[in-house]
Design a protein around this motif. Structure first.
Motif, PDB file in Angstrom:
ATOM      1  N   HIS A  91     117.752  62.574   7.749  1.00 44.06           N
ATOM      2  CA  HIS A  91     118.008  63.403   9.016  1.00 44.06           C
ATOM      3  C   HIS A  91     118.062  64.979   8.454  1.00 44.06           C
ATOM      4  N   PHE A  92     117.461  65.828   9.403  1.00 41.74           N
ATOM      5  CA  PHE A  92     117.509  67.224   8.890  1.00 41.74           C
ATOM      6  C   PHE A  92     117.696  68.088  10.260  1.00 41.74           C
ATOM      7  N   GLN A  93     118.160  69.217  10.070  1.00 42.23           N
ATOM      8  CA  GLN A  93     118.269  70.215  11.090  1.00 42.23           C
ATOM      9  C   GLN A  93     116.973  71.331  10.840  1.00 42.23           C
ATOM     10  N   PHE A  94     115.915  71.132  11.580  1.00 47.25           N
ATOM     11  CA  PHE A  94     115.258  72.198  11.258  1.00 47.25           C
ATOM     12  C   PHE A  94     115.733  73.983  11.898  1.00 47.25           C
ATOM     13  N   GLU A  95     115.782  74.756  11.348  1.00 45.46           N
ATOM     14  CA  GLU A  95     116.698  75.663  11.713  1.00 45.46           C
ATOM     15  C   GLU A  95     115.885  76.392  12.892  1.00 45.46           C
TER      16      GLU A  95
ATOM     17  N   ARG B 106     127.311  68.300  12.097  1.00 44.70           N
ATOM     18  CA  ARG B 106     128.009  68.118  10.866  1.00 44.70           C
ATOM     19  C   ARG B 106     127.401  67.744   9.543  1.00 44.70           C
ATOM     20  N   THR B 107     126.388  66.891   9.800  1.00 48.39           N
ATOM     21  CA  THR B 107     125.850  65.937   8.761  1.00 48.39           C
ATOM     22  C   THR B 107     124.428  66.474   8.205  1.00 48.39           C
ATOM     23  N   ALA B 108     123.735  66.930   8.882  1.00 47.17           N
ATOM     24  CA  ALA B 108     122.099  67.221   8.702  1.00 47.17           C
ATOM     25  C   ALA B 108     122.024  68.313   7.949  1.00 47.17           C
TER      26      ALA B 108
ATOM     27  N   PHE C 251     115.480  66.405  13.492  1.00 47.78           N
ATOM     28  CA  PHE C 251     114.320  65.821  12.929  1.00 47.78           C
ATOM     29  C   PHE C 251     114.907  64.573  11.935  1.00 47.78           C
ATOM     30  N   VAL C 252     114.045  63.476  12.032  1.00 50.28           N
ATOM     31  CA  VAL C 252     114.432  62.316  11.204  1.00 50.28           C
ATOM     32  C   VAL C 252     112.973  62.037  10.376  1.00 50.28           C
ATOM     33  N   VAL C 253     112.950  61.849   9.093  1.00 44.22           N
ATOM     34  CA  VAL C 253     111.572  60.928   8.546  1.00 44.22           C
ATOM     35  C   VAL C 253     111.520  60.014   9.175  1.00 44.22           C
TER      36      VAL C 253
ATOM     37  N   ASN D 184     106.396  59.210  32.046  1.00 38.53           N
ATOM     38  CA  ASN D 184     106.081  60.398  31.795  1.00 38.53           C
ATOM     39  C   ASN D 184     104.985  60.641  30.850  1.00 38.53           C
ATOM     40  N   PRO D 185     103.871  61.039  31.506  1.00 37.73           N
ATOM     41  CA  PRO D 185     102.573  61.328  30.592  1.00 37.73           C
ATOM     42  C   PRO D 185     102.894  62.189  29.307  1.00 37.73           C
ATOM     43  N   ASP D 186     103.688  63.056  29.494  1.00 42.35           N
ATOM     44  CA  ASP D 186     104.115  63.940  28.297  1.00 42.35           C
ATOM     45  C   ASP D 186     105.094  63.381  27.538  1.00 42.35           C
ATOM     46  N   SER D 187     105.583  62.177  27.424  1.00 47.22           N
ATOM     47  CA  SER D 187     106.640  61.837  26.565  1.00 47.22           C
ATOM     48  C   SER D 187     106.408  61.909  25.301  1.00 47.22           C
ATOM     49  N   LEU D 188     105.161  62.085  24.624  1.00 48.74           N
ATOM     50  CA  LEU D 188     105.018  62.302  23.028  1.00 48.74           C
ATOM     51  C   LEU D 188     103.992  63.179  23.063  1.00 48.74           C
ATOM     52  N   LYS D 189     104.318  64.465  22.216  1.00 46.56           N
ATOM     53  CA  LYS D 189     103.522  65.359  21.832  1.00 46.56           C
ATOM     54  C   LYS D 189     103.507  65.246  20.135  1.00 46.56           C
ATOM     55  N   VAL D 190     102.314  65.302  19.551  1.00 43.38           N
ATOM     56  CA  VAL D 190     102.062  65.438  18.477  1.00 43.38           C
ATOM     57  C   VAL D 190     101.794  66.647  17.681  1.00 43.38           C
ATOM     58  N   VAL D 191     102.311  67.241  16.691  1.00 45.67           N
ATOM     59  CA  VAL D 191     101.794  68.564  16.250  1.00 45.67           C
ATOM     60  C   VAL D 191     101.683  68.349  14.788  1.00 45.67           C
ATOM     61  N   GLU D 192     100.750  69.384  14.369  1.00 46.57           N
ATOM     62  CA  GLU D 192     100.719  69.646  13.065  1.00 46.57           C
ATOM     63  C   GLU D 192     101.632  70.752  12.524  1.00 46.57           C
ATOM     64  N   ALA D 193     102.551  70.713  11.430  1.00 43.67           N
ATOM     65  CA  ALA D 193     103.239  71.578  11.295  1.00 43.67           C
ATOM     66  C   ALA D 193     103.416  72.079   9.737  1.00 43.67           C
ATOM     67  N   TYR D 194     103.978  72.931   9.599  1.00 38.24           N
ATOM     68  CA  TYR D 194     104.301  73.218   8.010  1.00 38.24           C
ATOM     69  C   TYR D 194     106.001  73.330   7.817  1.00 38.24           C
ATOM     70  N   VAL D 195     106.240  72.731   6.613  1.00 36.05           N
ATOM     71  CA  VAL D 195     107.564  72.663   6.384  1.00 36.05           C
ATOM     72  C   VAL D 195     107.848  72.913   5.052  1.00 36.05           C
ATOM     73  N   GLU D 196     109.108  73.272   4.704  1.00 37.30           N
ATOM     74  CA  GLU D 196     109.345  74.131   3.394  1.00 37.30           C
ATOM     75  C   GLU D 196     109.356  72.827   2.387  1.00 37.30           C
ATOM     76  N   PRO D 197     109.025  73.241   1.047  1.00 36.64           N
ATOM     77  CA  PRO D 197     108.633  72.367   0.127  1.00 36.64           C
ATOM     78  C   PRO D 197     109.517  71.297  -0.173  1.00 36.64           C
ATOM     79  N   ALA D 198     110.909  71.554  -0.087  1.00 37.66           N
ATOM     80  CA  ALA D 198     111.902  70.423  -0.231  1.00 37.66           C
ATOM     81  C   ALA D 198     111.632  69.053   0.503  1.00 37.66           C
ATOM     82  N   LEU D 199     111.038  69.291   1.900  1.00 42.30           N
ATOM     83  CA  LEU D 199     110.865  68.314   2.754  1.00 42.30           C
ATOM     84  C   LEU D 199     109.885  67.286   2.292  1.00 42.30           C
ATOM     85  N   ALA D 200     109.057  67.895   1.498  1.00 40.02           N
ATOM     86  CA  ALA D 200     107.734  66.944   0.855  1.00 40.02           C
ATOM     87  C   ALA D 200     108.289  65.482   0.098  1.00 40.02           C
ATOM     88  N   ARG D 201     109.589  65.851  -0.258  1.00 39.66           N
ATOM     89  CA  ARG D 201     110.160  64.716  -0.890  1.00 39.66           C
ATOM     90  C   ARG D 201     111.403  63.801  -0.152  1.00 39.66           C
ATOM     91  N   ALA D 202     111.399  64.256   1.371  1.00 32.83           N
ATOM     92  CA  ALA D 202     112.388  63.573   1.985  1.00 32.83           C
ATOM     93  C   ALA D 202     111.817  62.134   2.240  1.00 32.83           C
TER      94      ALA D 202
END
Ligand code: ATP
Ligand code: MG
Length: 579
Positions: free
Chosen positions: A534-538, A355-357, A543-545, A511-529
């Motif tokens: 809270h966001f929904q990555f379509e 509803r909100t993200a 996701f949350v900052v 769980n040895p795999d409980s955290l996975k870190v990835v390098e991602a690309y996000v649309e420009p508006a997210l650079a100022r988040a």
């Protein structure tokens, strides 16, 4: 869900009756009594919802009382964070308070009165000092089926006991040398009634009172006194205290005899205790002791690690207060122990965030697409939240090179794969129809770049000639997109019940795999988040900052630094449906 399903539970009916019978003096008073020896977790959140929720429902007040009667492991850091977390969950304590802050109490502020009450019991021959060792005491106490054996000190005089009790207080004895016991009934089938210990010697400084005391009251003695003197009407706790209830009532009876029960609007307020089943959740542990061990041994990054079942961990993970409250409501209040599925909590989080993200596009496993016949730059306009018109729209740059998720491409598409593949058309969300023509592999044989062309007449997303394109995928413009670190979380334990081999063996189910870190690309508006947004990555999840200053290297994770970090709150879809 209709009101009668979960909200008209037995605790509510119990309070309703007391209100109707005039037993509350016109005000329902409850309390939440955490021990400041750790951060609160989802189980405490459940108790918070019940204690504060019932008070609110009846227009009464709920006290926040730090149950700081056990000096060894308590601290102000914990106390401050407990307050912060309760507020964040949406609750506020109220009432008189014992130190200037309305509704806020410290059990330790009652130590003088507890001591005085204990002396009164000694003087009345209702308590005695005993020097059996702990092992002896257990043998004397016996088993429920047979009466226990009285302590040799049981029938000693009040004078002797007052002298020893004062010597205990004055530091004359070592830990364990003496204790004070209530004189109740050594033959009671309820083991807690067999002359329970009510004061013990502990030469440990208290985090507020320092060395003032070297004797400390036991929970079973302190808790009813705290409740009674604060004017609590309804004291709710978890089921393990049910067998302690007769002792709770015994202490309240003694206070009544001493004329110490408060009077409200002409009604003498007699606190009562009732018990409900604790909240258990599968695939995690909830005991503060075990959570502390995971923090200390470095299995998680801290109490607020987003994988932790703590309130601060869930906040950093991106769970919302509304979702946590909804979960606690749906689990309900019951007398029967049960286990809840973390999928129900995740479902509540999804419902709320849906509803909100704000919607955004992000590519977590990027591969480059080159649109060979595209020139210049364009902008597409996208809705911020299709479920909320007031959320408006945003413009996103589009150019010759874009990132897409590797999972949206196939070298050879299987049947019914309608996304990007050689010879196939796909819609680039909000932009145009793209036809994939070829791809390039790197030295390791991994697809490194995809090529194709766009249909200029399809700008906006649909072909001018009306031909159908089934697949739509998200993308990030290479020219204007931002780089981000995205942390993908999974369950902390691989086993439904990590304690199944006992509390000493739970770590082997981490769980040895409980955290996975990835390098991602996000649309420009997210650079100022901003942190906490809270966001929904379509097509991907919620996701949350990350909160600032939480990275191991002390560098801020805030959006306006170069380090943009998102925590995955929950994936987008799950087959889970609540009953
Ligand atoms: P833990 O066993 O997790 O260390 P605790 O019971 O020692 O927790 P307290 O600070 O004494 O923690 O608890 C404060 C209140 O929260 C108590 O009234 C307790 O009954 C309640 N509570 C603790 N755990 C749960 C739970 N899992 N479900 C519901 N209520 C809980
Ligand atoms: Mg406790």
């Amino acid at each position: 869900m209709s009101e009668s399903d979960t909200s008209r539970h037995f605790l509510r009916q119990w309070i309703e009756k007391d209100v109707a019978d005039g037993r509350t003096g016109g005000k329902v008073v409850t309390r939440f009594p955490p021990e400041p020896n750790g951060y609160i977790h989802i189980g405490h959140a459940k108790a918070v919802c019940v204690d504060f929720g019932m008070a609110a429902l009846f227009g009464g007040e709920c006290h926040l009382r730090l149950d700081d009667t056990n000096p060894a492991k308590e601290s102000d850091e914990y106390a401050e964070n407990i307050k912060k977390d309760i507020n964040w969950l949406g609750f506020q304590w109220s009432g008189e308070g014992d130190s200037g802050e309305p509704g806020f109490y410290n059990a330790s502020n009652m130590f003088d009165r507890m001591y005085e009450i204990a002396e009164n019991l000694v003087k009345a021959g209702q308590a005695y000092c005993c020097n059996l060792t702990q092992d002896e005491w257990k043998v004397y106490r016996g088993v429920p089926e047979k009466p226990g054996t009285p302590s040799p000190s049981r029938d000693t005089t009040p004078e002797r006991n007052l002298r020893i009790f004062r010597e205990m207080r004055d530091g004359k004895y070592a830990d364990g040398e003496w204790c004070l016991r209530a004189k109740i009934d050594m033959a009671s089938p309820n083991i807690h009634f067999r002359d329970p210990v009510i004061y013990r010697i502990r030469h440990v400084a208290h985090y507020h009172l320092g060395d003032k005391w070297c004797i400390y009251p036991m929970y079973d003695f302190a808790h009813p006194i705290e409740d009674a003197l604060e004017g609590v009407t309804h004291s709710m706790c978890t089921l393990e205290f049910e067998v302690h209830r007769p002792l709770y009532d015994w202490v309240v009876d003694r206070l009544d005899e001493m004329g110490m029960l408060p009077v409200r609007n002409g009604v003498r307020i007699r606190t009562q205790q009732r018990e409900f089943a604790r909240l258990n959740i599968t695939y995690t542990v909830m005991s503060k002791r075990l959570l502390l061990q995971m923090v200390k041994d470095g299995h998680v990054a801290g109490w607020d690690d987003p994988r932790m079942p703590t309130v601060c961990g869930m906040r950093r993970r991106g769970y919302t207060p509304a979702a946590i409250r909804e979960f606690c409501d749906r689990v309900g209040v019951s007398k029967v122990e049960s286990e809840s599925d973390p999928a129900l909590l995740e479902w509540c989080v999804r419902e709320d965030l849906n509803r909100t993200a704000t919607r955004r596009m992000a590519v977590l496993d990027p591969v480059k697409v080159v649109i060979d016949n595209f020139e210049g730059t364009r902008e597409v306009e996208l809705q911020n939240n299709p479920l909320d018109e007031t959320a408006g729209t945003r413009r996103v740059g589009f150019s010759r090179e874009i990132w897409i998720d590797r999972a949206d491409f196939r070298e050879v598409p299987e049947k019914k794969f309608f996304r990007m593949a050689p010879g196939q058309e796909v819609r680039l969300r909000g932009a145009c129809i793209f036809r994939c023509e070829s791809f390039v592999r790197d030295a390791d044989g991994v697809v490194a770049e995809i090529h194709g062309t766009w249909d200029e007449s399809s700008w906006g997303g649909n072909a001018a000639d009306g031909r159908k394109v089934k697949g739509t995928i998200h993308w990030v413009d290479c020219a204007t997109g931002a780089k981000a670190e995205v942390r993908l979380y999974d369950r902390l334990f691989t086993e439904k019940d990590p304690m199944k081999d006992g509390a000493d063996n739970f770590l082997k189910y981490l769980n040895p795999d409980s955290l996975k870190v990835v390098e991602a690309y996000v649309e420009p508006a997210l650079a100022r988040a901003k942190p906490g947004e809270h966001f929904q990555f379509e097509r991907t999840g919620y996701f949350v900052v990350d909160e600032p200053n939480n990275l191991p290297d002390g560098e801020p994770a805030a959006a306006d630094s170069s380090r943009l970090v998102f925590n995955r709150t929950v994936t987008l879809k799950d087959s889970y449906k609540p009953l």
